[in-house]
Write a protein that holds these residues in place. Structure first.
Motif, PDB file in Angstrom:
ATOM      1  N   TYR A 295       0.813  -1.215   0.000  1.00 49.87           N
ATOM      2  CA  TYR A 295       0.000   0.000   0.000  1.00 49.87           C
ATOM      3  C   TYR A 295       0.853   1.274   0.000  1.00 49.87           C
ATOM      4  O   TYR A 295       0.321   2.372   0.067  1.00 49.87           O
ATOM      5  CB  TYR A 295      -0.933   0.017   1.216  1.00 49.87           C
ATOM      6  N   ARG A 296       2.167   1.115  -0.054  1.00 54.75           N
ATOM      7  CA  ARG A 296       3.091   2.247  -0.095  1.00 54.75           C
ATOM      8  C   ARG A 296       2.945   3.157   1.122  1.00 54.75           C
ATOM      9  O   ARG A 296       2.962   4.386   1.022  1.00 54.75           O
ATOM     10  CB  ARG A 296       2.907   3.052  -1.395  1.00 54.75           C
ATOM     11  N   ILE A 297       2.790   2.522   2.267  1.00 51.59           N
ATOM     12  CA  ILE A 297       2.684   3.253   3.534  1.00 51.59           C
ATOM     13  C   ILE A 297       4.064   3.280   4.168  1.00 51.59           C
ATOM     14  O   ILE A 297       4.675   2.231   4.399  1.00 51.59           O
ATOM     15  CB  ILE A 297       1.653   2.587   4.456  1.00 51.59           C
ATOM     16  N   SER A 298       4.550   4.468   4.447  1.00 47.49           N
ATOM     17  CA  SER A 298       5.923   4.619   4.921  1.00 47.49           C
ATOM     18  C   SER A 298       6.093   4.042   6.320  1.00 47.49           C
ATOM     19  O   SER A 298       5.145   4.035   7.127  1.00 47.49           O
ATOM     20  CB  SER A 298       6.323   6.094   4.928  1.00 47.49           C
ATOM     21  N   PRO A 299       7.298   3.572   6.649  1.00 47.71           N
ATOM     22  CA  PRO A 299       7.559   3.098   8.017  1.00 47.71           C
ATOM     23  C   PRO A 299       7.324   4.181   9.062  1.00 47.71           C
ATOM     24  O   PRO A 299       6.880   3.883  10.177  1.00 47.71           O
ATOM     25  CB  PRO A 299       9.032   2.682   7.966  1.00 47.71           C
ATOM     26  N   GLU A 300       7.605   5.436   8.700  1.00 45.51           N
ATOM     27  CA  GLU A 300       7.400   6.540   9.642  1.00 45.51           C
ATOM     28  C   GLU A 300       5.922   6.707   9.980  1.00 45.51           C
ATOM     29  O   GLU A 300       5.557   6.937  11.136  1.00 45.51           O
ATOM     30  CB  GLU A 300       7.968   7.833   9.072  1.00 45.51           C
ATOM     31  N   THR A 301       5.078   6.600   8.967  1.00 43.79           N
ATOM     32  CA  THR A 301       3.636   6.705   9.200  1.00 43.79           C
ATOM     33  C   THR A 301       3.153   5.541  10.061  1.00 43.79           C
ATOM     34  O   THR A 301       2.432   5.721  11.048  1.00 43.79           O
ATOM     35  CB  THR A 301       2.877   6.726   7.867  1.00 43.79           C
ATOM     36  N   ALA A 302       3.536   4.332   9.693  1.00 43.78           N
ATOM     37  CA  ALA A 302       3.111   3.153  10.449  1.00 43.78           C
ATOM     38  C   ALA A 302       3.586   3.212  11.894  1.00 43.78           C
ATOM     39  O   ALA A 302       2.888   2.744  12.809  1.00 43.78           O
ATOM     40  CB  ALA A 302       3.626   1.893   9.769  1.00 43.78           C
ATOM     41  N   ALA A 303       4.750   3.804  12.123  1.00 42.65           N
ATOM     42  CA  ALA A 303       5.316   3.855  13.475  1.00 42.65           C
ATOM     43  C   ALA A 303       4.432   4.642  14.428  1.00 42.65           C
ATOM     44  O   ALA A 303       4.349   4.318  15.617  1.00 42.65           O
ATOM     45  CB  ALA A 303       6.714   4.465  13.426  1.00 42.65           C
ATOM     46  N   VAL A 304       3.765   5.677  13.932  1.00 42.51           N
ATOM     47  CA  VAL A 304       2.882   6.473  14.793  1.00 42.51           C
ATOM     48  C   VAL A 304       1.704   5.619  15.260  1.00 42.51           C
ATOM     49  O   VAL A 304       1.314   5.649  16.435  1.00 42.51           O
ATOM     50  CB  VAL A 304       2.390   7.732  14.046  1.00 42.51           C
ATOM     51  N   TYR A 305       1.140   4.844  14.345  1.00 42.04           N
ATOM     52  CA  TYR A 305       0.019   3.971  14.710  1.00 42.04           C
ATOM     53  C   TYR A 305       0.488   2.886  15.686  1.00 42.04           C
ATOM     54  O   TYR A 305      -0.236   2.545  16.628  1.00 42.04           O
ATOM     55  CB  TYR A 305      -0.568   3.332  13.454  1.00 42.04           C
ATOM     56  N   ARG A 306       1.663   2.338  15.459  1.00 44.25           N
ATOM     57  CA  ARG A 306       2.187   1.314  16.368  1.00 44.25           C
ATOM     58  C   ARG A 306       2.381   1.878  17.776  1.00 44.25           C
ATOM     59  O   ARG A 306       2.031   1.241  18.770  1.00 44.25           O
ATOM     60  CB  ARG A 306       3.528   0.788  15.851  1.00 44.25           C
ATOM     61  N   ALA A 307       2.930   3.081  17.855  1.00 43.64           N
ATOM     62  CA  ALA A 307       3.189   3.688  19.163  1.00 43.64           C
ATOM     63  C   ALA A 307       1.905   3.938  19.930  1.00 43.64           C
ATOM     64  O   ALA A 307       1.865   3.834  21.161  1.00 43.64           O
ATOM     65  CB  ALA A 307       3.967   4.989  18.981  1.00 43.64           C
ATOM     66  N   ASN A 308       0.829   4.273  19.219  1.00 48.66           N
ATOM     67  CA  ASN A 308      -0.449   4.547  19.868  1.00 48.66           C
ATOM     68  C   ASN A 308      -1.198   3.278  20.264  1.00 48.66           C
ATOM     69  O   ASN A 308      -2.163   3.342  21.033  1.00 48.66           O
ATOM     70  CB  ASN A 308      -1.335   5.385  18.942  1.00 48.66           C
ATOM     71  N   ARG A 309      -0.760   2.131  19.713  1.00 50.58           N
ATOM     72  CA  ARG A 309      -1.441   0.857  19.983  1.00 50.58           C
ATOM     73  C   ARG A 309      -0.399  -0.224  20.286  1.00 50.58           C
ATOM     74  O   ARG A 309      -0.252  -1.188  19.518  1.00 50.58           O
ATOM     75  CB  ARG A 309      -2.295   0.450  18.776  1.00 50.58           C
ATOM     76  N   PRO A 310       0.315  -0.087  21.372  1.00 48.33           N
ATOM     77  CA  PRO A 310       1.441  -0.995  21.633  1.00 48.33           C
ATOM     78  C   PRO A 310       1.043  -2.454  21.784  1.00 48.33           C
ATOM     79  O   PRO A 310       1.861  -3.347  21.541  1.00 48.33           O
ATOM     80  CB  PRO A 310       2.054  -0.444  22.921  1.00 48.33           C
ATOM     81  N   ASP A 311      -0.205  -2.723  22.157  1.00 48.55           N
ATOM     82  CA  ASP A 311      -0.629  -4.105  22.377  1.00 48.55           C
ATOM     83  C   ASP A 311      -1.512  -4.635  21.248  1.00 48.55           C
ATOM     84  O   ASP A 311      -2.054  -5.748  21.358  1.00 48.55           O
ATOM     85  CB  ASP A 311      -1.390  -4.210  23.701  1.00 48.55           C
ATOM     86  N   ALA A 312      -1.652  -3.870  20.177  1.00 47.58           N
ATOM     87  CA  ALA A 312      -2.556  -4.261  19.099  1.00 47.58           C
ATOM     88  C   ALA A 312      -1.961  -5.383  18.254  1.00 47.58           C
ATOM     89  O   ALA A 312      -0.747  -5.452  18.038  1.00 47.58           O
ATOM     90  CB  ALA A 312      -2.864  -3.061  18.211  1.00 47.58           C
ATOM     91  N   SER A 313      -2.831  -6.251  17.775  1.00 50.97           N
ATOM     92  CA  SER A 313      -2.402  -7.302  16.857  1.00 50.97           C
ATOM     93  C   SER A 313      -2.062  -6.684  15.500  1.00 50.97           C
ATOM     94  O   SER A 313      -2.463  -5.550  15.203  1.00 50.97           O
ATOM     95  CB  SER A 313      -3.516  -8.327  16.681  1.00 50.97           C
ATOM     96  N   PRO A 314      -1.333  -7.395  14.650  1.00 49.92           N
ATOM     97  CA  PRO A 314      -1.058  -6.872  13.309  1.00 49.92           C
ATOM     98  C   PRO A 314      -2.332  -6.506  12.540  1.00 49.92           C
ATOM     99  O   PRO A 314      -2.369  -5.489  11.848  1.00 49.92           O
ATOM    100  CB  PRO A 314      -0.302  -8.022  12.636  1.00 49.92           C
ATOM    101  N   ALA A 315      -3.368  -7.313  12.676  1.00 51.80           N
ATOM    102  CA  ALA A 315      -4.605  -7.026  11.948  1.00 51.80           C
ATOM    103  C   ALA A 315      -5.266  -5.747  12.446  1.00 51.80           C
ATOM    104  O   ALA A 315      -5.785  -4.953  11.661  1.00 51.80           O
ATOM    105  CB  ALA A 315      -5.573  -8.198  12.069  1.00 51.80           C
ATOM    106  N   VAL A 316      -5.286  -5.546  13.762  1.00 54.00           N
ATOM    107  CA  VAL A 316      -5.879  -4.328  14.316  1.00 54.00           C
ATOM    108  C   VAL A 316      -5.093  -3.101  13.852  1.00 54.00           C
ATOM    109  O   VAL A 316      -5.673  -2.062  13.513  1.00 54.00           O
ATOM    110  CB  VAL A 316      -5.941  -4.408  15.850  1.00 54.00           C
ATOM    111  N   LEU A 317      -3.778  -3.200  13.827  1.00 58.38           N
ATOM    112  CA  LEU A 317      -2.960  -2.090  13.313  1.00 58.38           C
ATOM    113  C   LEU A 317      -3.278  -1.818  11.853  1.00 58.38           C
ATOM    114  O   LEU A 317      -3.435  -0.657  11.449  1.00 58.38           O
ATOM    115  CB  LEU A 317      -1.476  -2.422  13.471  1.00 58.38           C
ATOM    116  N   LEU A 318      -3.367  -2.875  11.057  1.00 59.94           N
ATOM    117  CA  LEU A 318      -3.682  -2.687   9.641  1.00 59.94           C
ATOM    118  C   LEU A 318      -5.038  -2.023   9.466  1.00 59.94           C
ATOM    119  O   LEU A 318      -5.196  -1.106   8.645  1.00 59.94           O
ATOM    120  CB  LEU A 318      -3.672  -4.033   8.923  1.00 59.94           C
ATOM    121  N   SER A 319      -6.027  -2.453  10.241  1.00 57.84           N
ATOM    122  CA  SER A 319      -7.356  -1.868  10.122  1.00 57.84           C
ATOM    123  C   SER A 319      -7.343  -0.383  10.468  1.00 57.84           C
ATOM    124  O   SER A 319      -7.969   0.427   9.781  1.00 57.84           O
ATOM    125  CB  SER A 319      -8.347  -2.601  11.033  1.00 57.84           C
ATOM    126  N   ALA A 320      -6.624  -0.010  11.517  1.00 63.89           N
ATOM    127  CA  ALA A 320      -6.556   1.404  11.899  1.00 63.89           C
ATOM    128  C   ALA A 320      -5.925   2.233  10.787  1.00 63.89           C
ATOM    129  O   ALA A 320      -6.401   3.330  10.458  1.00 63.89           O
ATOM    130  CB  ALA A 320      -5.749   1.552  13.183  1.00 63.89           C
TER     131      ALA A 320
END
Length: 481
Positions: A333-358
């Motif tokens: 989807y051409r989503i940068s690691p920097e962009t994804a990192a913000v979502y990861r930081a806000n959801r430290p316990d989220a599964s990969p699928a939940v992160l993808l959905s967000a």
């Protein structure tokens, strides 16, 4: 008590509806000629009319369509088919004795290939109860409505919606509606359709206001829109021409369409039905036109659900994706690691699928909503923004795409909506949301601040709803990467 004695005259003839508990309904009223025979794959034409009084006490025909291929989608989005040719029709609910009341016109969703106005969920009683004349409209779907064929006009389903909206403008006075106070509202594909009407130069002659739920005005190129037509033609073994497709029955085209779209979704991509920028019905890029020119005179209410993409991520095998599969998907989807990192930081316990959905919920819906609201603000247009956040417990949907519908219609106990949001959905959220839609249709003010530099978003949730300013703005801003 039902009373079958309400007769109304429209331009095509007289119709007889039925009154129950102070509300009259008129069902299956044609707004255009049946799109069959020589009118198949043609622009909508005026109905030839009828003699005598036409019975309008039961639903009319529905557009040809298949059931949803996905088991969960088929479970939560029922398919009801009523056979017949005159499926370009409307349903009207109006308070008995109505005079010059605000009008709300509903355009259903369904990926431009599913859905109908005969569903119990789209009953207009609650709107008529609250002082609105409610109209739901049917239009051509799938291959019949959105093929790109040699020898035929494009965007026929959109042309149907435009024709139906013009019919409402011309005829609604007979039902006690005010033709100078019409709000178009739709969800998903229906929202995309009316959003394209917002881009028309004469939009002010069609409606007064507009509500866009989880769908923004857009059109793809003719070449992109033609892909599904070419693939359907290959299944049929013919060239993608009007004459060739018209030689097949509606049922045969639906079967071929099913084969082509079996694996298609917003997540997997593939051939899909879309509105195309053909320079005719769609005169230019609608996503640009709705923030400038005539569209700025039309107040709009627009928004999304919080977890739009749950419908395609958490209800499919994708829900069990690994961290490695998530990384591969983000690259696709051409989503940068920097962009994804913000979502990861806000959801430290989220599964990969939940992160993808967000991430995909924002990519597919929320970012565009914010951009449209910002562009309209820059041009002085009135915009109100909402978000629906209450999580449905059904099939792990959460606040997924379409879960707001039962609340908008204030029909949470309809069997259709119980399938989508369960038997214990909070009535207070429905009270809040339905009242906001009614208020916007009546006055242009849903009850909170219009969009401005503070980015107010009215969030519908339990135990209470209210305005949130610039929600999750760090994630929105992260897309600048």
């Amino acid at each position: 008590m039902k009373v079958k004695d309400d007769i109304v005259a429209v331009s095509s003839g007289e119709i007889q509806g039925v009154s129950e508990n102070g509300i009259s309904r008129y069902l299956g009223v044609p707004y255009a000629a049946a799109p069959v025979g020589d009118l198949r794959f043609a622009l909508p034409q005026p109905h030839p009319g009828w003699s005598g009084v036409r019975d309008a006490t039961s639903f009319g025909a529905t557009a040809p369509q298949a059931r949803w291929a996905d088991n969960i989608l088929d479970d939560v989005f029922p398919t009801v088919v009523v056979p017949g040719d005159e499926y370009l029709n409307v349903n009207v609910w109006t308070p008995d004795g109505a005079s010059a009341l605000p009008v709300m016109v509903w355009v259903h969703g369904g990926a431009l290939s599913h859905g109908s106005i005969v569903l119990d969920s789209y009953d207009g009683t609650t709107f008529a109860r609250d002082g609105v004349v409610y109209v739901s409209i049917s239009y051509r779907l799938g291959t019949e409505g959105f093929s790109v064929l040699d020898g035929a006009s494009n965007n026929l389903g959109l042309a149907d919606v435009i024709a139906a909206a013009r019919w409402v403008k011309a005829e609604i006075g007979a039902f006690g509606g005010d033709p100078d106070n019409i709000t178009l509202f739709g969800e998903s594909g229906g929202s995309i359709l009316i959003g394209n009407i917002l881009a028309l130069p004469d939009v002010a002659e069609i409606c007064t206001r507009m509500i866009l739920e989880s769908g923004l005005p857009r059109a793809e190129t003719v070449e992109q829109g033609r892909q599904i037509t070419v693939e359907t033609a290959a299944v049929l073994g013919v060239e993608p021409t009007r004459d060739a497709f018209a030689a097949f029955s509606q049922a045969e085209l639906v079967k071929a369409q099913e084969e082509v779209t079996a694996q298609q979704s917003p997540l997997t991509g593939g051939a899909h039905f879309t509105i195309v920028n053909d320079g005719q019905i769609v005169p230019d890029d609608p996503s640009a036109l709705v923030a400038t020119g005539p569209a700025t005179a039309i107040p709009i209410l627009l928004g999304t659900t919080t977890e739009e993409a749950n419908l395609w991520v958490l209800t499919t095998p994708t829900k069990d994706m690994t961290a490695e599969q998530l990384d591969e998907t983000l690259v696709r989807y051409r989503i940068s690691p920097e962009t994804a990192a913000v979502y990861r930081a806000n959801r430290p316990d989220a599964s990969p699928a939940v992160l993808l959905s967000a991430i995909l919920s924002d990519l597919l819906m929320r970012l565009g909503t914010n951009r449209l609201a910002d562009a309209r603000l820059a041009n002085g247009a009135t915009t109100h923004v909402f978000e629906f956040a209450w999580p449905s417990p059904v099939h792990n949907l959460g606040a997924a795409h379409a879960t707001e519908l039962g609340f908008v219609f204030d029909r949470l106990l309809s069997d259709d909506f119980v399938r989508l949001t369960g038997a214990d959905a909070p009535q207070q959220v429905a009270d809040d949301m339905h009242a906001a839609w009614i208020a916007f249709a009546k006055t242009g003010d849903p009850g909170w601040q219009r969009w401005n530099e503070t980015r107010p978003v009215y969030t519908f949730d339990a135990p209470r709803s209210g305005v949130t300013y610039a929600p999750r703005d760090d994630e929105r801003s992260a897309w600048n990467h």
